[in-house]
Design a protein around this motif. Structure first.
Motif, PDB file in Angstrom:
ATOM      1  N   SER A   1     -57.915 -59.422  -2.134  1.00  0.00           N
ATOM      2  CA  SER A   1     -58.554 -59.855  -0.682  1.00  0.00           C
ATOM      3  C   SER A   1     -58.323 -61.361  -0.459  1.00  0.00           C
ATOM      4  O   SER A   1     -58.680 -62.232  -1.233  1.00  0.00           O
ATOM      5  CB  SER A   1     -60.031 -59.515  -0.549  1.00  0.00           C
ATOM      6  OG  SER A   1     -60.748 -59.951   0.458  1.00  0.00           O
TER       7      SER A   1
ATOM      8  N   THR B   1     -69.748 -58.437   3.652  1.00  0.00           N
ATOM      9  CA  THR B   1     -68.728 -57.367   3.517  1.00  0.00           C
ATOM     10  C   THR B   1     -69.003 -56.290   2.585  1.00  0.00           C
ATOM     11  O   THR B   1     -68.964 -55.128   3.084  1.00  0.00           O
ATOM     12  CB  THR B   1     -67.251 -58.082   3.485  1.00  0.00           C
ATOM     13  OG1 THR B   1     -66.970 -59.174   4.374  1.00  0.00           O
ATOM     14  CG2 THR B   1     -66.003 -57.110   3.596  1.00  0.00           C
TER      15      THR B   1
ATOM     16  N   ASN C   1     -72.083 -54.579   3.499  1.00  0.00           N
ATOM     17  CA  ASN C   1     -71.958 -53.655   4.993  1.00  0.00           C
ATOM     18  C   ASN C   1     -71.138 -52.215   4.524  1.00  0.00           C
ATOM     19  O   ASN C   1     -71.505 -51.151   4.782  1.00  0.00           O
ATOM     20  CB  ASN C   1     -71.350 -54.308   6.053  1.00  0.00           C
ATOM     21  CG  ASN C   1     -72.239 -55.206   6.678  1.00  0.00           C
ATOM     22  OD1 ASN C   1     -73.627 -55.188   6.262  1.00  0.00           O
ATOM     23  ND2 ASN C   1     -71.663 -56.194   7.300  1.00  0.00           N
TER      24      ASN C   1
ATOM     25  N   ARG D   1     -65.018 -49.434  -0.493  1.00  0.00           N
ATOM     26  CA  ARG D   1     -64.511 -49.027   0.799  1.00  0.00           C
ATOM     27  C   ARG D   1     -64.668 -47.482   0.996  1.00  0.00           C
ATOM     28  O   ARG D   1     -64.574 -46.908  -0.097  1.00  0.00           O
ATOM     29  CB  ARG D   1     -63.106 -49.417   1.021  1.00  0.00           C
ATOM     30  CG  ARG D   1     -62.650 -50.861   0.807  1.00  0.00           C
ATOM     31  CD  ARG D   1     -61.260 -50.990   1.176  1.00  0.00           C
ATOM     32  NE  ARG D   1     -60.847 -52.464   1.121  1.00  0.00           N
ATOM     33  CZ  ARG D   1     -61.316 -53.500   1.610  1.00  0.00           C
ATOM     34  NH1 ARG D   1     -62.065 -53.365   2.910  1.00  0.00           N
ATOM     35  NH2 ARG D   1     -61.033 -54.597   1.778  1.00  0.00           N
TER      36      ARG D   1
ATOM     37  N   ARG E   1     -69.735 -64.445   3.780  1.00  0.00           N
ATOM     38  CA  ARG E   1     -69.033 -63.363   4.382  1.00  0.00           C
ATOM     39  C   ARG E   1     -68.670 -62.297   3.525  1.00  0.00           C
ATOM     40  O   ARG E   1     -68.691 -61.276   3.462  1.00  0.00           O
ATOM     41  CB  ARG E   1     -67.880 -64.205   4.972  1.00  0.00           C
ATOM     42  CG  ARG E   1     -66.777 -63.031   5.582  1.00  0.00           C
ATOM     43  CD  ARG E   1     -67.261 -62.554   6.646  1.00  0.00           C
ATOM     44  NE  ARG E   1     -66.576 -61.539   7.408  1.00  0.00           N
ATOM     45  CZ  ARG E   1     -66.733 -60.948   8.479  1.00  0.00           C
ATOM     46  NH1 ARG E   1     -67.861 -60.756   8.758  1.00  0.00           N
ATOM     47  NH2 ARG E   1     -65.674 -60.048   8.854  1.00  0.00           N
TER      48      ARG E   1
END
Length: 368
Positions: free
Chosen positions: A151, A207, A210, A135, A203
């Motif tokens: 998560s 995630t 990105n 992150r 996904r």
């Protein structure tokens, strides 16, 4: 964790989108072919069963069952592509959160998928750690990933993957045992499950990709050369040892009097523990509280630096922290004083180690 992780290198951010694209393409193909294979088995159970295929010799099976061959080839390629993406993404995660050590060593990125029992939980843990440390802004060095929240997306993907694997295996076993009704139920489940597992895997990959590409784009903004995340020199002082008389006694002082946070308290056997603390909000250096072992070390408790100030607690609000420590009963050796390099006062910890509480001025001090 302890102690090899202390030498984990800070890495540069590398492009990861190309790896993700290949992995996503192969995951999608694998999901579609897997669902199609299950549908064909469901529709043509009388003329085409796995038991019959297993009874053929290998060459005959390959010649007459191209769908099965495609099924396994795509699984192999998708697995290789996913593992390659994992290695690149993990390297980037270390760069985004330097000093945060993942729970599983690099070989687990490969062998964690194939080793019995281990493959039930290690791959999820590997992906969890990568996502958590990817992150923007990263995690503070020394963050304990064993204690972090997991998560929900990774949980969903992993449960779907396990359910698909178990159901696929069950459909084969039930077909060999001629349990028609149960085999039908398993085959029906095997049609949507690979699609669901594939979508969730996609996904997860998107995630993490990105997040990492966002950080990389920020570093490249304005045409600036790529920077190394973390300390400019690529290294930093991660821990410094403070010899203490008792673990819990020291933890109580540093947490409840000085206001530090507990990073880790891990039993090492024989009564020893790996205990690290640091000021709240700090991102780098932490204290390793090591219980004295033997008379020589016990004699050093409270006097590791021969009476000199050996530890420097920096603050952005001297008055606030001085009053807080004073009200908590901390012993100060002097009144606060102003120096050309900032405001400073010497205080003692519970063992008599001398500390500076220090707020720098605009000009950095030079310690002699």
């Amino acid at each position: 964790m302890y102690p090899s992780a202390l030498f984990a290198p800070v890495r540069f951010l590398q492009p990861v989108r190309a790896f993700a694209t290949v992995a996503l393409t192969l995951i999608a193909l694998t999901s579609v072919v897997s669902a199609g294979t299950s549908a064909m088995r469901l529709l043509y159970r009388e003329s085409w069963s796995w038991r019959t295929v297993y009874e053929w010799n290998a060459l005959y099976a390959l010649l007459l069952s191209p769908v099965i061959l495609l099924f396994w080839v795509l699984h192999l390629l998708a697995g290789i592509a996913f593992v390659c993406w994992l290695f690149r993404a993990r390297s980037n995660a270390y760069a985004i959160s330097p000093g945060v050590f993942h729970r599983y060593a690099a070989p687990y990125l490969v062998f964690g998928w194939i080793a019995p029992i281990v493959n039930l939980f290690v791959p999820k843990g590997v992906v969890d750690d990568i996502l958590t440390t990817s992150r923007p802004g990263g995690l503070p060095p020394g963050t304990d990933l064993y204690r972090g929240r997991r998560s929900g997306l990774v949980w969903a993907w992993w449960l779907a993957w396990l359910l698909w694997t178990v159901t696929e295996t069950a459909s084969v076993a039930l077909g060999n045992a001629d349990l028609t009704v149960l085999e039908t139920v398993a085959l029906v489940a095997c049609v949507p499950l690979p699609i669901v597992a594939g979508l969730l895997a996609a996904r997860v990959v998107l995630t993490i990709t990105n997040l990492q590409e966002t950080v990389r784009a920020d570093l490249m903004a304005g045409g600036r050369p790529r920077k190394r995340l973390g300390p400019p020199v690529g290294s930093y002082l991660g821990l410094t040892t403070l010899v203490v008389r008792d673990y819990d006694e020291a933890i109580g002082f540093y947490l409840h009097v000085l206001g530090f946070e507990l990073l880790e308290d891990t039993p090492l056997g024989d009564g020893k523990r790996w205990v690290t603390v640091r000021p709240r909000g700090a991102r780098e250096t932490a204290l390793l509280l090591a219980r004295a072992d033997g008379p020589e070390q016990e004699a050093r408790v409270g006097d590791q630096t021969g009476g000199r100030v050996g530890l420097f607690l920096h603050t952005d609000d001297f008055a606030r922290d001085y009053e807080r420590l004073l009200s908590a009963g901390v012993v100060f050796e002097e009144a606060p004083r102003s120096e050309p390099y900032g405001r400073v006062v010497v205080f003692l910890d519970l063992y008599g180690n001398r500390w500076d509480l220090f707020q720098p001025a605009d000009v950095s001090p030079a310690y002699g």
